[in-house]
Write a protein that holds these residues in place. Structure first.
Motif, PDB file in Angstrom:
ATOM      1  N   TYR A 338       0.877  -1.170   0.000  1.00 56.23           N
ATOM      2  CA  TYR A 338       0.000   0.000   0.000  1.00 56.23           C
ATOM      3  C   TYR A 338       0.909   1.213   0.000  1.00 56.23           C
ATOM      4  O   TYR A 338       1.782   1.325   0.868  1.00 56.23           O
ATOM      5  CB  TYR A 338      -0.892  -0.034   1.255  1.00 56.23           C
ATOM      6  CG  TYR A 338      -1.600   1.277   1.520  1.00 56.23           C
ATOM      7  CD1 TYR A 338      -2.586   1.743   0.650  1.00 56.23           C
ATOM      8  CD2 TYR A 338      -1.266   2.057   2.635  1.00 56.23           C
ATOM      9  CE1 TYR A 338      -3.224   2.959   0.885  1.00 56.23           C
ATOM     10  CE2 TYR A 338      -1.903   3.264   2.870  1.00 56.23           C
ATOM     11  CZ  TYR A 338      -2.875   3.715   1.987  1.00 56.23           C
ATOM     12  OH  TYR A 338      -3.488   4.907   2.223  1.00 56.23           O
ATOM     13  N   GLN A 339       0.740   2.121  -0.953  1.00 57.13           N
ATOM     14  CA  GLN A 339       1.738   3.184  -1.115  1.00 57.13           C
ATOM     15  C   GLN A 339       1.071   4.522  -1.444  1.00 57.13           C
ATOM     16  O   GLN A 339       0.873   4.855  -2.606  1.00 57.13           O
ATOM     17  CB  GLN A 339       2.720   2.760  -2.220  1.00 57.13           C
ATOM     18  CG  GLN A 339       3.771   3.764  -2.598  1.00 57.13           C
ATOM     19  CD  GLN A 339       4.792   4.011  -1.508  1.00 57.13           C
ATOM     20  OE1 GLN A 339       4.442   4.243  -0.342  1.00 57.13           O
ATOM     21  NE2 GLN A 339       6.047   3.971  -1.843  1.00 57.13           N
ATOM     22  N   PRO A 340       0.686   5.286  -0.441  1.00 55.35           N
ATOM     23  CA  PRO A 340       0.070   6.585  -0.739  1.00 55.35           C
ATOM     24  C   PRO A 340       1.097   7.673  -1.066  1.00 55.35           C
ATOM     25  O   PRO A 340       0.716   8.787  -1.421  1.00 55.35           O
ATOM     26  CB  PRO A 340      -0.669   6.917   0.560  1.00 55.35           C
ATOM     27  CG  PRO A 340       0.112   6.235   1.621  1.00 55.35           C
ATOM     28  CD  PRO A 340       0.735   5.016   1.005  1.00 55.35           C
ATOM     29  N   GLY A 341       2.381   7.398  -0.888  1.00 52.92           N
ATOM     30  CA  GLY A 341       3.397   8.439  -1.078  1.00 52.92           C
ATOM     31  C   GLY A 341       4.455   8.035  -2.079  1.00 52.92           C
ATOM     32  O   GLY A 341       4.180   7.338  -3.050  1.00 52.92           O
ATOM     33  N   PHE A 342       5.710   8.462  -1.830  1.00 55.66           N
ATOM     34  CA  PHE A 342       6.787   8.269  -2.803  1.00 55.66           C
ATOM     35  C   PHE A 342       8.055   7.807  -2.082  1.00 55.66           C
ATOM     36  O   PHE A 342       8.432   8.385  -1.060  1.00 55.66           O
ATOM     37  CB  PHE A 342       7.042   9.605  -3.522  1.00 55.66           C
ATOM     38  CG  PHE A 342       8.188   9.551  -4.474  1.00 55.66           C
ATOM     39  CD1 PHE A 342       8.066   8.850  -5.664  1.00 55.66           C
ATOM     40  CD2 PHE A 342       9.387  10.174  -4.179  1.00 55.66           C
ATOM     41  CE1 PHE A 342       9.122   8.783  -6.556  1.00 55.66           C
ATOM     42  CE2 PHE A 342      10.461  10.112  -5.063  1.00 55.66           C
ATOM     43  CZ  PHE A 342      10.312   9.412  -6.253  1.00 55.66           C
ATOM     44  N   ASP A 343       8.678   6.768  -2.607  1.00 53.70           N
ATOM     45  CA  ASP A 343       9.930   6.262  -2.030  1.00 53.70           C
ATOM     46  C   ASP A 343      11.127   6.947  -2.698  1.00 53.70           C
ATOM     47  O   ASP A 343      11.375   6.728  -3.887  1.00 53.70           O
ATOM     48  CB  ASP A 343      10.047   4.753  -2.252  1.00 53.70           C
ATOM     49  CG  ASP A 343       9.046   3.965  -1.425  1.00 53.70           C
ATOM     50  OD1 ASP A 343       8.488   4.525  -0.473  1.00 53.70           O
ATOM     51  OD2 ASP A 343       8.841   2.785  -1.747  1.00 53.70           O
ATOM     52  N   PHE A 344      11.870   7.725  -1.934  1.00 56.25           N
ATOM     53  CA  PHE A 344      13.077   8.347  -2.492  1.00 56.25           C
ATOM     54  C   PHE A 344      14.222   7.336  -2.635  1.00 56.25           C
ATOM     55  O   PHE A 344      15.242   7.637  -3.227  1.00 56.25           O
ATOM     56  CB  PHE A 344      13.538   9.513  -1.597  1.00 56.25           C
ATOM     57  CG  PHE A 344      12.785  10.781  -1.838  1.00 56.25           C
ATOM     58  CD1 PHE A 344      13.131  11.619  -2.895  1.00 56.25           C
ATOM     59  CD2 PHE A 344      11.727  11.147  -1.040  1.00 56.25           C
ATOM     60  CE1 PHE A 344      12.433  12.803  -3.137  1.00 56.25           C
ATOM     61  CE2 PHE A 344      11.031  12.326  -1.266  1.00 56.25           C
ATOM     62  CZ  PHE A 344      11.381  13.158  -2.323  1.00 56.25           C
ATOM     63  N   ILE A 345      14.032   6.166  -2.054  1.00 54.12           N
ATOM     64  CA  ILE A 345      15.161   5.218  -1.959  1.00 54.12           C
ATOM     65  C   ILE A 345      15.735   4.832  -3.317  1.00 54.12           C
ATOM     66  O   ILE A 345      16.927   4.563  -3.440  1.00 54.12           O
ATOM     67  CB  ILE A 345      14.769   3.970  -1.128  1.00 54.12           C
ATOM     68  CG1 ILE A 345      16.020   3.261  -0.641  1.00 54.12           C
ATOM     69  CG2 ILE A 345      13.839   3.042  -1.899  1.00 54.12           C
ATOM     70  CD1 ILE A 345      15.800   2.354   0.533  1.00 54.12           C
ATOM     71  N   SER A 346      14.886   4.845  -4.330  1.00 53.30           N
ATOM     72  CA  SER A 346      15.412   4.415  -5.628  1.00 53.30           C
ATOM     73  C   SER A 346      16.034   5.584  -6.406  1.00 53.30           C
ATOM     74  O   SER A 346      16.324   5.473  -7.590  1.00 53.30           O
ATOM     75  CB  SER A 346      14.306   3.745  -6.443  1.00 53.30           C
ATOM     76  OG  SER A 346      13.145   4.524  -6.367  1.00 53.30           O
ATOM     77  N   GLN A 347      16.254   6.715  -5.737  1.00 49.77           N
ATOM     78  CA  GLN A 347      16.912   7.854  -6.390  1.00 49.77           C
ATOM     79  C   GLN A 347      18.262   8.157  -5.742  1.00 49.77           C
ATOM     80  O   GLN A 347      18.868   9.174  -6.049  1.00 49.77           O
ATOM     81  CB  GLN A 347      16.081   9.150  -6.223  1.00 49.77           C
ATOM     82  CG  GLN A 347      14.601   8.989  -6.231  1.00 49.77           C
ATOM     83  CD  GLN A 347      14.112   8.572  -7.583  1.00 49.77           C
ATOM     84  OE1 GLN A 347      14.464   9.193  -8.563  1.00 49.77           O
ATOM     85  NE2 GLN A 347      13.348   7.511  -7.643  1.00 49.77           N
ATOM     86  N   THR A 348      18.680   7.341  -4.801  1.00 54.40           N
ATOM     87  CA  THR A 348      19.784   7.785  -3.961  1.00 54.40           C
ATOM     88  C   THR A 348      20.771   6.673  -3.620  1.00 54.40           C
ATOM     89  O   THR A 348      20.403   5.501  -3.622  1.00 54.40           O
ATOM     90  CB  THR A 348      19.202   8.425  -2.660  1.00 54.40           C
ATOM     91  OG1 THR A 348      20.258   8.700  -1.767  1.00 54.40           O
ATOM     92  CG2 THR A 348      18.195   7.529  -1.974  1.00 54.40           C
ATOM     93  N   VAL A 349      22.004   7.087  -3.352  1.00 56.51           N
ATOM     94  CA  VAL A 349      23.050   6.147  -2.928  1.00 56.51           C
ATOM     95  C   VAL A 349      22.713   5.600  -1.542  1.00 56.51           C
ATOM     96  O   VAL A 349      22.996   4.452  -1.221  1.00 56.51           O
ATOM     97  CB  VAL A 349      24.412   6.887  -2.875  1.00 56.51           C
ATOM     98  CG1 VAL A 349      25.504   6.009  -2.284  1.00 56.51           C
ATOM     99  CG2 VAL A 349      24.815   7.385  -4.255  1.00 56.51           C
ATOM    100  N   GLU A 350      22.090   6.468  -0.739  1.00 53.49           N
ATOM    101  CA  GLU A 350      21.846   6.103   0.655  1.00 53.49           C
ATOM    102  C   GLU A 350      20.677   5.126   0.794  1.00 53.49           C
ATOM    103  O   GLU A 350      19.760   5.135  -0.011  1.00 53.49           O
ATOM    104  CB  GLU A 350      21.532   7.367   1.472  1.00 53.49           C
ATOM    105  CG  GLU A 350      22.729   8.270   1.610  1.00 53.49           C
ATOM    106  CD  GLU A 350      22.341   9.724   1.832  1.00 53.49           C
ATOM    107  OE1 GLU A 350      22.289  10.145   2.982  1.00 53.49           O
ATOM    108  OE2 GLU A 350      22.099  10.428   0.849  1.00 53.49           O
ATOM    109  N   CYS A 351      20.721   4.329   1.849  1.00 53.59           N
ATOM    110  CA  CYS A 351      19.601   3.430   2.169  1.00 53.59           C
ATOM    111  C   CYS A 351      18.875   4.030   3.384  1.00 53.59           C
ATOM    112  O   CYS A 351      17.757   4.507   3.275  1.00 53.59           O
ATOM    113  CB  CYS A 351      20.132   2.027   2.434  1.00 53.59           C
ATOM    114  SG  CYS A 351      18.882   0.869   2.964  1.00 53.59           S
TER     115      CYS A 351
END
Ligand SMILES: Cc1ncc(COP(=O)(O)O)c(C=O)c1O
Length: 472
Positions: A338-351
């Protein structure tokens, strides 16, 4: 309860600290040895026994603050480290307490939503379309994108990795081939060269663009370098321009370089770690003209945007390029949900990623956009006045008119080495300058970033430099 009591004590000490610093009641810089500071802070005993509170906490804070470098001091003129709004510092504090590692939305919806908001504010200023709220449109509608990172070096690396993977998507999996180069002026920040090493292109494969005597790219000659590089069978990952150069604070001709890059289909990256803040300036925004034609931009909020260290932004014109830069498997993170927002994780080096957006947002919340613009313009105006004053002194040499709040100059009359002058000023503790070399000549370098600094301080600095040059 203890938290509230300790917190009040800390805030009271910091309030005093800010006042003392702004009024120059303590030295701007004061350096003891590591051993002495360990002793003054009583580190070993506190580490062993714990329970730091009450009068012991007061003593600890007092010793700690006495051993800081005071960025709010009028004599702080050294490095490009921001003068945070206290409200923004509270943002770092809130982030520390809540500790929402927001790279995946479910781990910090508020922090992620604020980062999303701030990235869109920046995209707006550049002139690139917003990230849409409906993130499914990410795949169907062309728009800009971005992410906040721990610093400009990481943002530069992410931008150039994005450029490399855009040039040839196979490189991400297979590794670099030996024909890849970056084009950049010698005056570029060392994180660009470092990136070439980290990404496996090789530091030697940063081809230098021709520049004028102050390190600004000469666009006509840059075009010749591009042709020669392509003729030699090399693939150009990106051309990098300074906005502005770290050493001098001068801007490369962004508009001309953008057109040249477009003509040759080369990724154009603008390193605006320092000068990207002019997106918010009323008076000096024109120095970024043509920026909208770039492919990527970085800026450090922790330099001129009054945000506590660290907080940088990477922006790209086309979201898809950043999406394609990282595609990895991690079953515990990347799955249907369920995902009402946005995951920045796939745009960044950091976890695990701190909620950097809050401190950045609060720097604006303290004063509004007009207040931020005034801060930036005042710093640059004062640097221009400083240049006029110093250049009018017969024993000083100022090689250029500033375009930002960075200025290089030298005490030309003295036999004394510029670095020795700097060291003596630091020993005295009234002024703290940095230094750089231009064309192998050593200069003193000032960065006017503390709102407490006035032209009278610059006049006092000139006097202090003369004294330092005399006392051999
Ligand atoms: C032009 C430029 N790029 C990149 C950086 C690196 O940024 P950071 O120190 O945030 O890693 C700096 C830092 O001074 C800079 O001036």
């Amino acid at each position: 309860m203890t938290f509230t009591i300790d917190g009040k004590q800390v805030l009271a000490a910091l309030d005093r600290y800010l006042e003392e610093s702004r009024q120059a009641k303590k030295p701007v810089i004061h350096q003891e040895t590591i051993e002495t500071i360990h002793r003054q802070l009583d580190l070993a005993a506190i580490f062993r026994e714990g329970g730091l509170s009450g009068s012991r906490l007061d003593r600890f804070l007092s010793a700690y603050l006495d051993n800081t470098t005071r960025l709010h001091h009028p004599g702080y003129l050294a490095h490009q480290v921001g003068n945070p709004q206290p409200l923004a510092a509270l943002g770092s504090f809130i982030d520390g307490v809540t500790n929402n590692a927001m790279a995946i939305y479910e781990m910090g919806p508020a922090a992620a939503a604020i980062e999303f908001f701030m990235v869109n504010q920046l995209l707006d200023r550049v002139g690139w379309p917003h990230m849409p709220f409906d993130t499914k449109q990410r795949l169907t509608v062309d728009h800009g994108a971005g992410v906040l990172t721990h610093g400009g070096s990481l943002a530069n690396m992410t931008a150039l990795m994005t450029a490399r993977n855009h040039l040839d998507p196979a490189l991400r999996e297979n590794g670099c081939t030996s024909d890849l180069v970056l084009l950049a002026p010698d005056s570029c920040h060392y994180s660009v060269t470092k990136t070439a090493g980290i990404l496996g292109m090789g530091e030697k494969n940063v081809v230098l663009l021709p520049t004028d005597r102050l390190g600004r790219v000469l666009p006509d000659r840059a075009e010749r370098t591009i042709s020669q590089t392509l003729k030699a069978g090399r693939r150009i990952v990106a051309l990098i321009a300074n906005a502005c150069a770290t050493g001098t604070g001068l801007f490369d001709p962004i508009d001309r370089l953008a057109d040249i890059c477009r003509k040759h289909s080369i990724w154009f990256h603008v390193d605006g770690a320092h000068g990207g803040s002019l997106l918010f300036s009323k008076k000096y925004r024109h120095l970024l003209a043509g920026l909208e034609k770039a492919d990527s931009l970085i800026l450090d909020a922790h330099k001129m945007l009054q945000t506590p260290t660290v907080c940088a932004a990477l922006l790209v014109k086309h979201a898809a390029t950043l999406d394609h830069a990282f595609q990895h498997d991690a079953g515990y993170l990347f799955h249907e949900k369920y995902q009402p927002g946005f995951d920045f994780i796939s745009q960044t080096v950091e976890c695990t990623k701190a909620g950097l957006g809050l401190r950045f947002f609060l720097a604006f919340a303290a004063q509004g956009e007009a207040g931020m613009a005034e801060y930036i313009d005042t710093c640059i105006d004062l640097t221009c006045s400083a240049q006029k004053y110093i250049a009018s002194q017969p024993d000083f040499d100022v090689p250029y008119t500033p375009e930002s709040n960075i200025l290089c100059f030298r005490h030309s009359a003295s036999e004394t080495d510029q670095l020795a002058i700097r060291d003596r000023l630091i020993q005295k503790g009234n002024f703290y300058l940095s230094s750089t070399s231009i064309n192998d000549q050593r200069f003193l370098r000032m960065v006017i970033i503390s709102p407490a600094t006035t032209l009278d301080d610059i006049k006092a600095l000139v006097h202090a430099i003369r004294q330092a040059a005399e006392t051999g």
